[in-house]
Design a protein around this motif. Structure first.
Motif, PDB file in Angstrom:
ATOM      1  N   MET A  45      -7.436  18.301 -75.926  1.00  0.00           N
ATOM      2  CA  MET A  45      -6.594  17.985 -77.071  1.00  0.00           C
ATOM      3  C   MET A  45      -5.404  17.174 -76.582  1.00  0.00           C
ATOM      4  O   MET A  45      -4.742  17.561 -75.618  1.00  0.00           O
ATOM      5  CB  MET A  45      -6.091  19.251 -77.769  1.00  0.00           C
ATOM      6  CG  MET A  45      -5.179  18.975 -78.963  1.00  0.00           C
ATOM      7  SD  MET A  45      -4.746  20.466 -79.880  1.00  0.00           S
ATOM      8  CE  MET A  45      -3.459  21.146 -78.827  1.00  0.00           C
ATOM      9  N   LEU A  46      -5.142  16.044 -77.213  1.00  0.00           N
ATOM     10  CA  LEU A  46      -3.942  15.262 -76.942  1.00  0.00           C
ATOM     11  C   LEU A  46      -3.114  15.188 -78.208  1.00  0.00           C
ATOM     12  O   LEU A  46      -3.644  15.039 -79.318  1.00  0.00           O
ATOM     13  CB  LEU A  46      -4.282  13.852 -76.456  1.00  0.00           C
ATOM     14  CG  LEU A  46      -4.670  13.776 -74.978  1.00  0.00           C
ATOM     15  CD1 LEU A  46      -6.164  13.940 -74.792  1.00  0.00           C
ATOM     16  CD2 LEU A  46      -4.176  12.489 -74.343  1.00  0.00           C
ATOM     17  N   CYS A  47      -1.819  15.314 -78.055  1.00  0.00           N
ATOM     18  CA  CYS A  47      -0.933  15.260 -79.215  1.00  0.00           C
ATOM     19  C   CYS A  47       0.408  14.670 -78.813  1.00  0.00           C
ATOM     20  O   CYS A  47       0.821  14.767 -77.659  1.00  0.00           O
ATOM     21  CB  CYS A  47      -0.745  16.649 -79.832  1.00  0.00           C
ATOM     22  SG  CYS A  47       0.032  17.873 -78.745  1.00  0.00           S
ATOM     23  N   ASP A  48       1.049  14.027 -79.759  1.00  0.00           N
ATOM     24  CA  ASP A  48       2.426  13.574 -79.570  1.00  0.00           C
ATOM     25  C   ASP A  48       3.126  13.494 -80.912  1.00  0.00           C
ATOM     26  O   ASP A  48       2.506  13.691 -81.967  1.00  0.00           O
ATOM     27  CB  ASP A  48       2.497  12.252 -78.797  1.00  0.00           C
ATOM     28  CG  ASP A  48       1.975  11.057 -79.575  1.00  0.00           C
ATOM     29  OD1 ASP A  48       1.500  11.225 -80.713  1.00  0.00           O
ATOM     30  OD2 ASP A  48       2.042   9.928 -79.037  1.00  0.00           O
ATOM     31  N   ILE A  49       4.416  13.243 -80.879  1.00  0.00           N
ATOM     32  CA  ILE A  49       5.218  13.166 -82.094  1.00  0.00           C
ATOM     33  C   ILE A  49       5.147  11.759 -82.661  1.00  0.00           C
ATOM     34  O   ILE A  49       5.360  10.781 -81.938  1.00  0.00           O
ATOM     35  CB  ILE A  49       6.686  13.555 -81.810  1.00  0.00           C
ATOM     36  CG1 ILE A  49       6.766  15.020 -81.357  1.00  0.00           C
ATOM     37  CG2 ILE A  49       7.562  13.326 -83.047  1.00  0.00           C
ATOM     38  CD1 ILE A  49       8.158  15.457 -80.933  1.00  0.00           C
ATOM     39  N   VAL A 131      -2.723  14.535 -83.605  1.00  0.00           N
ATOM     40  CA  VAL A 131      -3.570  15.364 -82.742  1.00  0.00           C
ATOM     41  C   VAL A 131      -4.980  14.800 -82.722  1.00  0.00           C
ATOM     42  O   VAL A 131      -5.549  14.464 -83.766  1.00  0.00           O
ATOM     43  CB  VAL A 131      -3.617  16.825 -83.232  1.00  0.00           C
ATOM     44  CG1 VAL A 131      -4.455  17.679 -82.281  1.00  0.00           C
ATOM     45  CG2 VAL A 131      -2.215  17.403 -83.360  1.00  0.00           C
ATOM     46  N   GLY A 132      -5.538  14.700 -81.527  1.00  0.00           N
ATOM     47  CA  GLY A 132      -6.935  14.308 -81.361  1.00  0.00           C
ATOM     48  C   GLY A 132      -7.646  15.250 -80.413  1.00  0.00           C
ATOM     49  O   GLY A 132      -7.051  15.687 -79.416  1.00  0.00           O
ATOM     50  N   LEU A 133      -8.899  15.585 -80.712  1.00  0.00           N
ATOM     51  CA  LEU A 133      -9.685  16.475 -79.859  1.00  0.00           C
ATOM     52  C   LEU A 133     -11.073  15.899 -79.624  1.00  0.00           C
ATOM     53  O   LEU A 133     -11.663  15.254 -80.504  1.00  0.00           O
ATOM     54  CB  LEU A 133      -9.844  17.865 -80.485  1.00  0.00           C
ATOM     55  CG  LEU A 133      -8.580  18.689 -80.674  1.00  0.00           C
ATOM     56  CD1 LEU A 133      -8.137  18.648 -82.119  1.00  0.00           C
ATOM     57  CD2 LEU A 133      -8.793  20.134 -80.249  1.00  0.00           C
ATOM     58  N   ILE A 156      -8.739   8.821 -79.813  1.00  0.00           N
ATOM     59  CA  ILE A 156      -8.885   9.546 -81.077  1.00  0.00           C
ATOM     60  C   ILE A 156      -7.518   9.995 -81.579  1.00  0.00           C
ATOM     61  O   ILE A 156      -7.179   9.823 -82.749  1.00  0.00           O
ATOM     62  CB  ILE A 156      -9.829  10.750 -80.899  1.00  0.00           C
ATOM     63  CG1 ILE A 156     -11.260  10.261 -80.623  1.00  0.00           C
ATOM     64  CG2 ILE A 156      -9.806  11.648 -82.131  1.00  0.00           C
ATOM     65  CD1 ILE A 156     -12.215  11.346 -80.196  1.00  0.00           C
ATOM     66  N   ALA A 157      -6.720  10.570 -80.681  1.00  0.00           N
ATOM     67  CA  ALA A 157      -5.375  11.002 -81.080  1.00  0.00           C
ATOM     68  C   ALA A 157      -4.541   9.824 -81.557  1.00  0.00           C
ATOM     69  O   ALA A 157      -3.750   9.944 -82.492  1.00  0.00           O
ATOM     70  CB  ALA A 157      -4.689  11.698 -79.904  1.00  0.00           C
ATOM     71  N   GLY A 158      -4.719   8.673 -80.909  1.00  0.00           N
ATOM     72  CA  GLY A 158      -3.964   7.496 -81.294  1.00  0.00           C
ATOM     73  C   GLY A 158      -4.306   6.988 -82.684  1.00  0.00           C
ATOM     74  O   GLY A 158      -3.497   6.295 -83.314  1.00  0.00           O
ATOM     75  N   ARG A 159      -5.495   7.302 -83.192  1.00  0.00           N
ATOM     76  CA  ARG A 159      -5.881   6.896 -84.542  1.00  0.00           C
ATOM     77  C   ARG A 159      -5.392   7.877 -85.603  1.00  0.00           C
ATOM     78  O   ARG A 159      -5.455   7.581 -86.800  1.00  0.00           O
ATOM     79  CB  ARG A 159      -7.409   6.781 -84.634  1.00  0.00           C
ATOM     80  CG  ARG A 159      -7.982   5.622 -83.855  1.00  0.00           C
ATOM     81  CD  ARG A 159      -7.672   4.279 -84.500  1.00  0.00           C
ATOM     82  NE  ARG A 159      -8.041   3.181 -83.603  1.00  0.00           N
ATOM     83  CZ  ARG A 159      -9.220   2.587 -83.619  1.00  0.00           C
ATOM     84  NH1 ARG A 159     -10.157   2.994 -84.461  1.00  0.00           N
ATOM     85  NH2 ARG A 159      -9.468   1.595 -82.775  1.00  0.00           N
ATOM     86  N   ALA A 160      -4.975   9.062 -85.180  1.00  0.00           N
ATOM     87  CA  ALA A 160      -4.514  10.065 -86.142  1.00  0.00           C
ATOM     88  C   ALA A 160      -3.180   9.652 -86.754  1.00  0.00           C
ATOM     89  O   ALA A 160      -2.345   9.030 -86.103  1.00  0.00           O
ATOM     90  CB  ALA A 160      -4.375  11.424 -85.462  1.00  0.00           C
ATOM     91  N   ILE A 165      -5.210  15.969 -87.900  1.00  0.00           N
ATOM     92  CA  ILE A 165      -6.043  16.332 -86.760  1.00  0.00           C
ATOM     93  C   ILE A 165      -7.330  15.531 -86.861  1.00  0.00           C
ATOM     94  O   ILE A 165      -8.053  15.628 -87.860  1.00  0.00           O
ATOM     95  CB  ILE A 165      -6.376  17.834 -86.756  1.00  0.00           C
ATOM     96  CG1 ILE A 165      -5.101  18.672 -86.653  1.00  0.00           C
ATOM     97  CG2 ILE A 165      -7.331  18.175 -85.610  1.00  0.00           C
ATOM     98  CD1 ILE A 165      -5.319  20.146 -86.945  1.00  0.00           C
ATOM     99  N   LEU A 166      -7.627  14.712 -85.857  1.00  0.00           N
ATOM    100  CA  LEU A 166      -8.869  13.964 -85.791  1.00  0.00           C
ATOM    101  C   LEU A 166      -9.718  14.482 -84.640  1.00  0.00           C
ATOM    102  O   LEU A 166      -9.194  14.759 -83.560  1.00  0.00           O
ATOM    103  CB  LEU A 166      -8.601  12.473 -85.570  1.00  0.00           C
ATOM    104  CG  LEU A 166      -8.177  11.620 -86.768  1.00  0.00           C
ATOM    105  CD1 LEU A 166      -8.081  10.156 -86.341  1.00  0.00           C
ATOM    106  CD2 LEU A 166      -9.146  11.761 -87.933  1.00  0.00           C
ATOM    107  N   VAL A 167     -11.030  14.595 -84.882  1.00  0.00           N
ATOM    108  CA  VAL A 167     -11.919  15.103 -83.845  1.00  0.00           C
ATOM    109  C   VAL A 167     -13.145  14.214 -83.740  1.00  0.00           C
ATOM    110  O   VAL A 167     -13.504  13.484 -84.671  1.00  0.00           O
ATOM    111  CB  VAL A 167     -12.348  16.559 -84.123  1.00  0.00           C
ATOM    112  CG1 VAL A 167     -11.139  17.457 -84.302  1.00  0.00           C
ATOM    113  CG2 VAL A 167     -13.267  16.639 -85.346  1.00  0.00           C
TER     114      VAL A 167
END
Length: 205
Positions: A45-49, A131-133, A156-160, A165-167
Motif C-alpha cells: 500500500m502506498l499513500c500520501d497527502i 491510497v493505492g494497493l 496506482i496510488a498516483g492515479r487516486a 482508494i484504488l486497487v
C-alpha cells in the motif's frame, strides 16, 4: 534520525512523496519472507497527502511540521492494528506491506475513515490522502521483480484522487469474496515504466 522524520510536507523536484518512495526502493532490502503471504503474494500500500505542497505553503513550516508528525503517528497506529509494516516513508508518503490483502485493504479503509471531515488551515481545506494497493508474487532476492510491483503500486496510488482508494485487479481477486468491500471499476490504465494495461478499481466499505 530516520529519513523523512520531522521534515515538512513537500514535493521534491516535481515528484510527489509516492514517486520519491518508488524511485528510492532500490536501496531497500526488506525481509521478504516476513512480509509475504503463505502463497508468496505480497500486498503493498502506498499513500500520501493530496496537495501536500499547497498545504505546506498555506500553513507555514512550523504548523506543517506539526501536522506531519500527527499524521505519521496516526498512520503508524492504524498500520499496527492491521499487522502491517512500514517499509519506507518520505515526508507525507508511506509504503506499507501486509501479509494479507484483506488486512491491507481494511487498513486503507480505516485510514480514510480516520481523516473523514478533517480540515486544515484558515480556509478549512479538506485533508485528504491518496491510497493505492497492489498484490503480487515476490521472488526472494529478485530485486527487479520486487521493484516492478512497487512501481505499479505507486502508479496506482498516483492515479487516486484525494479520499480515494484504488486497487489492482490482482488485489481485487484476493478480496472480492468479502462482502464488506465494495468495488467499482475505474477502467484500464497504462503506466509509465510498467508494461501492459492494468484494470483498476476504487473501493469503499
Amino acid at each position: 534520525m530516520e529519513e523523512g522524520r520531522d521534515q515538512p510536507l513537500v514535493e521534491v523536484s516535481g515528484l510527489t512523496s509516492i514517486d520519491a518512495i518508488a524511485s528510492a526502493l532500490g536501496d531497500v532490502q526488506p525481509d521478504l519472507g516476513e512480509m509475504s503471504s503463505p502463497d508468496g503474494a505480497l500486498t503493498l500500500m502506498l499513500c500520501d497527502i493530496e496537495d501536500a505542497a499547497a498545504i505546506r505553503a498555506e500553513l507555514g513550516e512550523g504548523a506543517a511540521a506539526g501536522l506531519l508528525r500527527d499524521h505519521r503517528l496516526l498512520v503508524a497506529r492504524i498500520v499496527e492494528l492491521h499487522a502491517g509494516r512500514i517499509v519506507k516513508e518520505h515526508d507525507d508518503g508511506f509504503m506499507i506491506s501486509f501479509q494479507s490483502a484483506h488486512g491491507g485493504l481494511r487498513c486503507a479503509l480505516d485510514l480514510q475513515r480516520s481523516l473523514a471531515g478533517r480540515t486544515v488551515g484558515a480556509n478549512q481545506r479538506p485533508l485528504l490522502i491518496r491510497v493505492g494497493l497492489h498484490s503480487g508474487f515476490v521472488i526472494a532476492g529478485g530485486n527487479d521483480f520486487f521493484g516492478r510491483n512497487v512501481v505499479l503500486a505507486a502508479r496506482i496510488a498516483g492515479r487516486a484522487q484525494g479520499g480515494e482508494i484504488l486497487v489492482s485487479a490482482a488485489l481485487k481477486s484476493y478480496t472480492e469474496t468479502d462482502p464488506t468491500f465494495l468495488f467499482q471499476a475505474r477502467g484500464e490504465h497504462h503506466f509509465k515504466g510498467v508494461l501492459g494495461e492494468h484494470e483498476l478499481y476504487s473501493v469503499s466499505g
